[in-house]
Enzyme design. Structure first.
Site, mmCIF file in Angstrom:
data_model
loop_
_atom_site.group_PDB
_atom_site.id
_atom_site.type_symbol
_atom_site.label_atom_id
_atom_site.label_comp_id
_atom_site.label_asym_id
_atom_site.label_seq_id
_atom_site.Cartn_x
_atom_site.Cartn_y
_atom_site.Cartn_z
ATOM 1 C CB SER A 24 -0.937 0.011 1.213
ATOM 2 O OG SER A 24 -0.202 -0.087 2.424
ATOM 3 C CG ASP A 197 -2.038 4.876 9.071
ATOM 4 O OD1 ASP A 197 -0.796 4.794 9.009
ATOM 5 O OD2 ASP A 197 -2.797 4.270 8.291
ATOM 6 C CG HIS A 200 -0.525 3.301 5.373
ATOM 7 N ND1 HIS A 200 -1.464 2.864 6.285
ATOM 8 C CD2 HIS A 200 -0.364 2.299 4.476
ATOM 9 C CE1 HIS A 200 -1.861 1.643 5.941
ATOM 10 N NE2 HIS A 200 -1.206 1.273 4.856
#
Length: 249
Positions: A24, A197, A200
């Site tokens: 991600s 967070d 990330h």
């Protein structure tokens, strides 16, 4: 013969490719201010920067799909650089996140296998950059886990073990490596601002990655020419002299 016919009969203008392969943190890298979009802007008219990020993926799955993303091709079809950026999911705690967790030894083996595969399709180790997972801010990530109804499923100390394994693979395979886990914690600095967070990258973290990746990537692409002439250098009377054939660069 018309200009369109002349252009069609000439050689195709091929853009060199830089391929970003990861989870991600790579998938999100083309968001505004993301490290991938910053690279694409830096390399405009020199390379196409391709985002091959897959949110939630680990090296076990990455190793399976890599041959579908890069295959042996003639010359310029091969990437001039490839980043391999996994570990944030592999390092999940087995008891809390068994689906994404990959044991440390397997993680190392998977990275080696991917580097070896790239060599087999004519992407030599000199074109490969491994990137370690970034550090984990446990307090911030635990809040995210609680919101999702689960316990803290990662620990920064464990992420560090995977980062060290990534470094060792790079040494063994002879590739470049960006040790993001160490750099973001250099001199015991507070790295929480680099993360949105706890896991990330934040805008600051994206910029940090971009700035530290550029020197490694520049070694691989700095010799590439700017594609097509600067507009002031285009022949005014007969632009085709500049824009077709040997005038490409």
């Amino acid at each position: 013969m018309s200009l369109c016919e002349r252009a069609a009969s000439g050689s195709a203008l091929l853009w060199p490719r830089v391929l970003l392969f990861g989870d991600s943190i790579t998938q999100f890298s083309f968001q505004q201010g993301g490290w991938g979009s910053l690279l694409a802007d830096r390399l405009v008219r020199k390379c196409d920067v391709l985002n091959r990020g897959f949110s939630g993926y680990n090296t076990r799955w990455a190793k399976i799909i890599l041959p579908r993303l890069i295959r042996k091709g003639p010359g310029m079809e091969n990437p001039v650089a490839v980043t391999i950026f996994f570990g944030a999911n592999d390092s999940s705690l087995k008891d809390e996140n068994p689906k994404q967790h990959v044991p440390l030894d397997e993680y190392s083996a998977n990275l080696r296998d991917m580097v070896q595969y790239l060599r087999s399709v004519d992407v030599p180790r000199e074109r490969v950059i491994l990137i370690t997972p970034p550090p984990l801010c446990e307090a911030a990530w635990e809040k995210e886990c609680v919101l999702k109804g689960c316990k803290l499923n990662r620990l920064n100390s464990v992420v560090g073990e995977y980062a060290n394994a990534c470094l060792q693979v790079a040494r063994d395979c002879g590739t470049d490596v960006l040790d993001l886990w160490t750099l973001m914690q250099k001199d015991s600095q507070d790295f929480s601002s680099y993360l949105s967070d706890g896991l990330h990258l934040s805008p600051m973290g994206n910029e940090f990655l971009f700035l530290n990746l550029c020197p490694l990537l520049d070694k691989k692409v700095s010799s590439l020419p700017w594609l097509l002439p600067y507009w002031k250098d285009v022949e005014e009377a007969k632009p085709e002299l500049s824009l077709l054939g040997d005038g490409d660069y």
